[in-house]
Structure formats: C-alpha cells, structure tokens
Enzyme design. Structure first.
Site, mmCIF file in Angstrom:
data_model
loop_
_atom_site.group_PDB
_atom_site.id
_atom_site.type_symbol
_atom_site.label_atom_id
_atom_site.label_comp_id
_atom_site.label_asym_id
_atom_site.label_seq_id
_atom_site.Cartn_x
_atom_site.Cartn_y
_atom_site.Cartn_z
ATOM 1 N N SER A 152 -2.800 7.560 -7.848
ATOM 2 C CA SER A 152 -1.687 6.784 -7.295
ATOM 3 C C SER A 152 -1.636 5.333 -7.752
ATOM 4 C CB SER A 152 -1.732 6.827 -5.764
ATOM 5 O OG SER A 152 -2.987 6.358 -5.294
ATOM 6 N N LYS A 168 4.107 2.695 -5.892
ATOM 7 C CA LYS A 168 4.940 1.979 -4.922
ATOM 8 C C LYS A 168 6.305 1.548 -5.479
ATOM 9 C CE LYS A 168 2.119 1.899 -1.330
ATOM 10 N NZ LYS A 168 2.467 2.555 -0.049
ATOM 11 N N GLU A 179 6.047 -5.204 4.219
ATOM 12 C CA GLU A 179 4.660 -5.341 4.634
ATOM 13 C C GLU A 179 3.791 -4.838 3.489
ATOM 14 O OE1 GLU A 179 4.784 -1.269 4.294
ATOM 15 O OE2 GLU A 179 6.325 -2.497 5.294
#
Length: 411
Positions: free
Chosen positions: A393, A85, A107
């Site tokens: 991830s 991210k 968010e």
C-alpha cells in the site's frame, strides 16, 4: 434513519444535524459524477498521467521462495506521493470542485493521506488544512515537511492520544463550523455515509487492476489477497472487486502492537466490539464503560481504534478473515522485504508481509512436527503453492528514521 448506506447493521450516519445537508449534497454529487462520462474521463486521465496508474503487479521471487508459494506485490508504493491514498484524494477533490468547495480539510496519521491531499490541492489551487496528532507529527516529520512544502497548513492536535483519532475529531469540528465552504476529504473507509462507499469506490481501482493483471499473467484469479487494515481503505480497495469470487481468500491484517493480550494494540476487529465512532457504527476498541479505548501501533497509519463498517460486515459474514501481527513482527518484515526484494515497504504494509511470512513459518513447523498441536486459526487457508497477492500500500521512506531509532541506529 433508513438503512441506506449500511453494510448489514454497520455504517449509517451518527452526526450533528449541521452535517446532514453536506452529506446529502456529497451523495448527490457522488451519484451524478458516477453517471457523468466526463467526470470518469477526467479522473481516469489524471490517474494515468498524474498518478502513474496502472501500478505494476510485481513478482517477488525471493519472498516467494521464502514462503513456498507464488507471491505477487500490487505496487501502490509506485503511485505519485508513494501510497494508495492519492486515488481517493484525487477523486474527492474533483467532487469538491463540482460542489463549488474551494477549502479542503483532511486528517492524517502516517501522513500519506495528508501528503496526497496537499498534493491534489496544489494541483487545483485549493486551500488545504491538514489535522495531525502531535505524536504522529513526531513520528512522521518527513511527511509534515512534505505537506508544508506543498502549501498545506498542518494543524497539530494536542488532545487525547495526539494520534489519528484525535486528528479526526478536530477535522470534524472544523467541518461543522465551516460546512458551507469546506469539503472534508476523509482518508479511509470510515465516517458517516456516504464516505465508506465513496472512498471504497475510488480505491477499488486497485482491485480492478489486480484482477485484470492476474488474468493477463496467470490466466486465472489468485488464491488469496492479503492487505493491512487500519481504517481499511487499501484493503477494501483491493478486496471489493473480488468479494463475489468465493475461490479468492481475503485476509486483512490488523496491528497487534505489543500483543492482543495487552492493552497496547489497534486490532478493532479482533478485540473490539460494535459501537459508534466518527459518525458510523462499526467495531471499535472500548473500555469496560464503553468509552473509546486508546489504540497503539508502531505504524501511525494503523494506530486507530476503529475500522470501516464494510470490513465489520465482511468479518461477521466470514467472507474476509482478519488476523494480526505485532510491532516486532512488522518491523522484522520491514527489513526482510528490503533485503529479499530491494523494496522498502511502509510499516503499515509490513504487517501484511509479516502475516504471510508467519503462515509459511507455521507450515514449516507443522511439517516438522507432524501437524500435531496446531490450532485451526494457524492453518486455515494456508498451503504451499498458493498464489498470493499482497497489497503493497505504500513505500517506507517515511518510516526509516522511526525504525532506525527503534533499533538504536541512525537514519
């Protein structure tokens, strides 16, 4: 509306008029930054010195032995903050600074995007507000504490399912109200144009590195790339640089939850149909009346009733294949990778690992049974000896307590 920013019929902008100017400004900033060597140099420098890129492409020898192929793990879990991210959060914060926006909102579901956003806001002394569903805050209490420790204000969302969809709704309401001073860092390849392209471009560093690392290590491209898919940013990030390579199979793995034959899943591409959600036209889960249906996944990061429009186009064209695994299968793979390789993956990533394990188990069953009675969906694209890259991830520290509680243990 023009077709700009669409992937076939998918994508577009379905937003209040209030946001059109902000989206236009973001697109102009994106184009200008892409043409500015100073922007690229600053981003590349921070990705190296602050985030820790490039991330390794690690051998997984015991997992490889289990599946009968050559499995490599793209280690996004080793990034600063523990997931992919931050690639996008960092890029968007640099754009926000160029646009003179000093208030940042986001968010988050699993909390990793929220943590990444809070981290880069702390790095650049920006105000940060993160919207998070009350249910996700319960499941991801560690990440809530991390965000607050980093100086972010975490706003609990009590409406609807109290998960990622509802957190996104609240972030959009905030943005509409404060659009002149605020930049909204969307965490996945969803939302109105240019967000799906913008986030994809910042996350494509994963695929570019993977491509170079495969040539360096193997002297060729891999046979397949597998990644989990919720909104789809980690998957599109690793897929995008390989889309033009027909020899590389692209496999996205959605959350089947309690099963695709139940209402409790988050498999938009497998069981959804086209519609509009959060400003874009893509596949989403809908009830008989066309209302957005509730999604479910054991992993908060996949618990979303829609998917990025580029994934929808890849699905329809057949360039990428989209499968799913259940909560139980993902939790089992969470423990399996830990025991095989000493790596605790995020529950989101565990879906991709579970699918690869399922394919190997299916191949063993076919060999034992002579290949009879097996549907093509179980065998397409799988063969022993393949080289498979799994996009790892994120790391699973955030999920240990939830998995322990699910299994009746204490973390």
């Amino acid at each position: 509306m023009t077709a700009t920013g669409r992937f076939g019929v998918y994508g577009g902008r379905y937003v209040p008029e209030t946001l059109i100017a902000a989206l236009d400004a973001l697109e102009l900033a994106r184009v200008a930054a892409a043409a500015d060597p100073a922007f690229e140099a600053e981003l590349d420098g921070l990705l190296a010195d602050y985030v820790g890129r490039p991330t390794p492409l690690s051998e997984a020898p015991r997992l490889s032995a289990q599946v009968g192929g050559h499995v490599l793990l793209k280690r996004e879990d080793l990034n600063h903050t523990g997931a992919h991210k931050i690639n996008n959060a960092l890029g968007q914060v640099l754009l926000a600074r160029r646009m003179g926006k000093r208030r940042i909102i986001a968010e988050t579901g699993a909390g990793q995007h929220g943590v990444a956003t809070a981290t880069v806001c702390a790095r650049f002394a920006l105000e940060c507000v993160v919207y998070m569903g009350e249910e996700d805050m319960r499941r991801q209490a560690l990440n809530v504490f991390r965000m607050r420790l980093l100086g972010a204000r975490v706003e609990a969302v009590h409406s609807g399912t109290r998960t990622l969809k509802d957190a996104t709704n609240e972030a959009i309401r905030d943005w509409v109200t404060n659009v002149d001073t605020t930049h909204y860092i969307i965490g996945s390849v969803v939302g109105p144009d240019p967000y799906p392209r913008l986030v994809r471009d910042f996350q494509s560093v994963i695929g570019r590195e993977t491509r170079a690392q495969c040539f360096e290590r193997l002297g060729r491209l891999p046979d397949a790339i597998v990644a989990c898919v919720g909104g789809g940013s980690n998957a599109i990030g690793i897929f995008h640089p390989f889309v033009g390579d027909a020899s590389v199979e692209l496999v996205g793995v959605e959350a089947a939850g309690d099963g695709l034959d139940t209402p409790r899943h988050a498999a938009s591409l497998s069981r959804g149909r086209p519609g509009v959600l959060h400003g874009a036209f893509s596949y989403l889960l809908q009830d008989a009346d066309g209302q957005v249906a509730e999604a479910h996944s054991v992993s908060a990061g996949l618990d979303y009733p829609g998917v990025g429009p580029e994934h929808a186009a890849l699905r329809d064209s057949g360039r990428a294949r989209y499968e799913s695994v259940t909560d139980a299968e993902a939790v089992a793979a969470f423990g399996r990778l830990a025991q095989l390789e000493g790596i605790i993956p995020a529950l989101e990533t565990a879906h991709a690992i579970a699918w690869v394990l399922k394919q190997a188990e299916g191949a063993e069953r076919r060999e034992a049974g002579g290949g009879r009675g097996v549907e093509r969906a179980d065998v397409r694209g799988w063969a022993k000896g393949k080289t498979i890259v799994i996009n790892l991830s994120g790391r699973g520290d955030k999920d240990v307590a939830a998995v322990a509680a699910r299994e009746g243990a204490s973390a």
